[in-house]
Design a protein around this motif. Structure first.
Motif: not given
Length: 365
Positions: A47, A77, A256, A334, A336, A338-339, A341-342, A344-346
């Motif tokens: 991730t 991922t 993490n 996270l 929700g 890992v996808d 969108g997440s 991108r957040e990381l």
């Protein structure tokens, strides 16, 4: 840097998710092209490797994201089709950057090596038929790692004009390697040095020496992913010592799955000492419409004490990591899963480690 990031501290204050503990403009990998990502199993290194690739691609740049353990973690991922032995684009950004994925297979790498350096394309197929390729890639000690790293070395050298030398720009602006775990990373990255010592002369020794020079140069940096738990932190510290002893360059420590404390420092101190005010807890529960029983209040007090002890342990582990002197960034848990969108957040949290505000804004776009 285009923006300032506050330091996380272990002097009694709570860990700060997403903050870097040292000035990221002084990062030791300013000229790095190969970012190796390692970590104990279960820390989320795939991730994190994916988020690093996204942060680098947002410069913008063309980034190769590779894996060597045949787990198809990258495809899962990014929710794309399983990666093969061909380089495949898995993400294009609005700003022009892109991520290309590759799952490196030792057998395919050996056949490619035989063709590229010895022109043994048909002979290589014959060797495969008689099982020699399987022997070399699964039984012969160290050969598999040599081939995997050799493929990364070739991708790093490749130019846009198809050559491996010259003035043309590289095909990739950077490479991110989802590498083996910390317990094996030192041996994995130093295997070509051992091969060069054994071979001494000839094309194998020459290539092994070239790969070793790349891995030991400022073009390569090894980032370590961990959790604020005793075993992952100890493996991280051991890996840092091993990397340094082998003339390899540790980069950032990426903590993490960090959760912010649920209580402030005063409440944590009271919880730790068993001095939280029961009457106040009962009142707040009643106001929330919850039926209050002595067992419920005692259970909450026990959970609060356990929480305070966990925060104490995390701060102790963070202090050990800070003592290494390496940059540290903490990534949020996270809830929700890992996808894309997440990731991108990381990547936004990781942006200051690589290019600061420019990357932060590009990732958000």
């Amino acid at each position: 840097m285009g923006r300032q990031w506050a330091a996380a501290t272990s002097d009694g204050g709570p860990p700060k998710v997403g903050h870097v503990t040292t000035d990221p403009s002084a990062a030791p990998w300013a000229r790095a092209r190969l970012h190796v990502v390692t970590g104990k199993g279960g820390t989320g290194k795939t991730t994190v490797a994916s988020a690093i690739a996204l942060a680098l691609a947002s410069r913008p740049g063309r980034i190769l994201l590779t894996e060597v353990e045949s787990r198809q973690g990258i495809s899962q991922t990014f929710d794309v089709a399983p990666l093969g032995t061909e380089e495949t684009r898995i993400l294009r950004l609005a700003g022009g950057g892109e991520i290309v994925g590759l799952s490196i297979d030792a057998k395919a790498a050996l056949l490619e090596y035989l063709q590229m350096f010895y022109k043994l394309g048909r002979a290589g197929k014959l060797l495969e038929k008689f099982g020699a390729i399987d022997f070399a890639t699964t039984i012969a000690p160290g050969v598999r790692d040599v081939l995997l790293i050799g493929k990364i070395y070739e991708a790093n050298r490749r130019r846009r004009d198809g050559r491996h030398k010259g003035e043309a720009a590289p095909v990739y602006d950077g490479i991110v390697l989802d590498a083996p775990p910390t317990g094996r990373i030192g041996r994995f990255l130093s295997v070509n040095s051992e091969v060069a010592d054994l071979a001494r002369v000839g094309p194998i020794a020459s290539q092994a020496g070239s790969i070793t020079r790349l891995l030991e140069s400022e073009q390569t940096v090894v980032h370590l992913v961990t959790l604020l738990e005793e075993m992952p932190v100890q493996e991280t510290l051991d890996a840092i010592d091993e990397l340094r002893s082998k003339s390899l360059r540790p980069g950032a420590i990426i903590v993490n799955m960090v959760r912010e404390p649920l209580l402030d420092d005063l409440a944590l101190e009271q919880a730790r000492a068993g001095r939280l005010h029961k009457a106040s807890i009962r009142t707040q529960l009643t106001e929330a419409g919850i039926r209050v029983t002595p067992e419920l209040v005692d259970g909450l007090l026990d959970e609060a004490r356990d929480h305070a002890q966990r925060i104490d342990l995390e701060r102790e582990q963070l202090a050990l990591l800070e003592a290494t002197g390496l940059p540290i960034v903490q990534l949020p848990a996270l809830p929700g899963g890992v996808d894309a969108g997440s990731i991108r957040e990381l990547a936004i949290h990781l942006a200051p480690l690589f290019s600061g505000a420019a990357v932060h804004e590009a990732v958000q776009a």
